[in-house]
Scaffold this active site. Structure first.
Site, PDB file in Angstrom:
ATOM      1  N   THR A   1      59.315   7.190 -11.742  1.00 55.40           N
ATOM      2  CA  THR A   1      58.991   7.850 -10.273  1.00 55.40           C
ATOM      3  C   THR A   1      60.293   8.243  -9.424  1.00 55.40           C
ATOM      4  O   THR A   1      61.055   7.396  -8.989  1.00 55.40           O
ATOM      5  CB  THR A   1      58.117   6.992  -9.488  1.00 55.40           C
ATOM      6  OG1 THR A   1      57.211   6.630 -10.435  1.00 55.40           O
ATOM      7  CG2 THR A   1      57.692   7.382  -8.195  1.00 55.40           C
TER       8      THR A   1
ATOM      9  N   LYS B   1      52.073  11.576  -8.246  1.00 58.11           N
ATOM     10  CA  LYS B   1      52.369  10.102  -8.081  1.00 58.11           C
ATOM     11  C   LYS B   1      52.449   9.697  -6.833  1.00 58.11           C
ATOM     12  O   LYS B   1      52.063   8.606  -6.375  1.00 58.11           O
ATOM     13  CB  LYS B   1      53.698   9.864  -9.030  1.00 58.11           C
ATOM     14  CG  LYS B   1      54.081   8.265  -8.929  1.00 58.11           C
ATOM     15  CD  LYS B   1      52.959   7.512  -9.576  1.00 58.11           C
ATOM     16  CE  LYS B   1      53.396   5.920  -9.596  1.00 58.11           C
ATOM     17  NZ  LYS B   1      54.480   5.690 -10.518  1.00 58.11           N
TER      18      LYS B   1
ATOM     19  N   LYS C   1      60.770   2.055  -2.190  1.00 55.24           N
ATOM     20  CA  LYS C   1      61.329   3.008  -2.798  1.00 55.24           C
ATOM     21  C   LYS C   1      60.461   4.239  -3.003  1.00 55.24           C
ATOM     22  O   LYS C   1      60.871   5.495  -2.612  1.00 55.24           O
ATOM     23  CB  LYS C   1      62.201   2.967  -4.036  1.00 55.24           C
ATOM     24  CG  LYS C   1      62.722   3.852  -4.681  1.00 55.24           C
ATOM     25  CD  LYS C   1      62.158   5.033  -5.694  1.00 55.24           C
ATOM     26  CE  LYS C   1      61.736   4.048  -6.920  1.00 55.24           C
ATOM     27  NZ  LYS C   1      61.166   4.873  -8.148  1.00 55.24           N
TER      28      LYS C   1
END
EC number: 1.1.1.60
Length: 291
Positions: free
Chosen positions: A97, A172, A240
């Protein structure tokens, strides 16, 4: 059967690569800590390589599942990077990701070398990787996706092409935005139930089959009510991911006020020492506020 390189033997990458080997693919693995790669080979066979370049040599497909943008750049670029070892016509599949920015950057660098790119971030966590039940959202050319889909199916319950390069990472981001909101709502609900003197598990038994139900509710309510947060995706990684979401939202002009607020709540959890707690630990913050 394909020759596959897999870069990153963490809690996600190692079991994903294991499913490839179990399906009969020949897998060459690389990890920054070489002992992890050697241990994987001892369990699954295949070969360990000392650099991403060496791992990529002779492989039709190179997959990566590493930590962040900088980690991905480091395994792709430079003399020791995977791109230097990949043949024209091979495909790089990124399961990390990462930001849309680094995806576009590295996809362009791959194209300059005649290498195809599919961004393929995953959802399902460590349990999904271990059980071969990940959901994979992909970006890339249809022909490239079609080539790698049967290989990804070794560790997935669902794969879907969402569009051209970058569409997988954008999808995502949508996933993480949803999870952030769900976790805050569930944390507030469970805290409210406890403060109201209700049996939290009984409450969930009633409401999980209705409009309020979710995977998070079914799978996390018991540990949340018990104050246990050592399950699933860590707060440090969620922050993150949310930073990626917020940066891209600013870039495209999409308002994310709730997500920005919940990101700060996760910052509070980190300050409580909960950086490695799972994302349901938003409840710990509310419990502390209510004391």
């Amino acid at each position: 059967m394909a020759n596959v390189a897999f870069l990153g033997m963490g809690v996600m990458g190692a079991p994903m690569a294991g499913h490839l080997a179990a399906a009969g693919h020949f897998v060459q693995v690389y990890n920054r800590t070489e002992a992890k790669a050697e241990a994987w080979v001892g369990k699954h066979g295949g070969a360990a390589a000392s650099t991403p370049h060496a791992a990529a040599l002779g492989c039709d497909i190179v997959m990566a599942c590493v930590g962040n943008d900088d980690d991905l750049r480091s395994v792709c670029l430079g003399g020791d990077g995977a791109f230097a070892g990949m043949a024209k016509g091979s495909i790089f599949v990124d399961h990390t990701t990462v930001s849309a920015e680094v995806t576009r950057e590295l996809a362009a660098a791959a194209a300059d070398r005649g290498i195809a790119w599919v961004d393929a971030p995953v959802s399902g966590g460590q349990a999904g990787a271990e059980n071969g039940q990940l959901v994979i959202m992909c970006g890339g050319a249809q022909a490239d996706y079609d080539r790698v889909e049967p290989v990804m199916a070794c560790f997935a319950k669902l794969t879907k092409r969402m569009g051209d390069v970058g569409a997988g990472q954008l999808t995502k981001m949508v996933n993480q935005i949803c999870i952030a909101g769900l976790m805050q709502g569930l944390s507030e609900a469970m805290t409210f139930a406890q403060k109201a003197g209700l049996d939290g598990e009984a409450v969930v038994d009633v409401i999980q089959g209705g409009a309020a139900g979710s995977w998070q509710m079914v799978n996390r309510h018991k540990t949340m009510l018990a104050g246990e947060y050592d399950h699933g995706f860590a707060v440090d990684w969620m922050r993150k991911d949310l930073s990626i979401c917020l940066a891209e939202a600013e870039n495209i002009g999409a308002p994310l006020p709730g997500t920005a607020l919940i990101d700060q709540y996760y910052k509070d959890v980190q300050a409580m020492g909960g950086g490695r707690w799972d994302t349901s630990s938003l409840m710990a913050r509310l419990v502390k506020l209510s004391e």
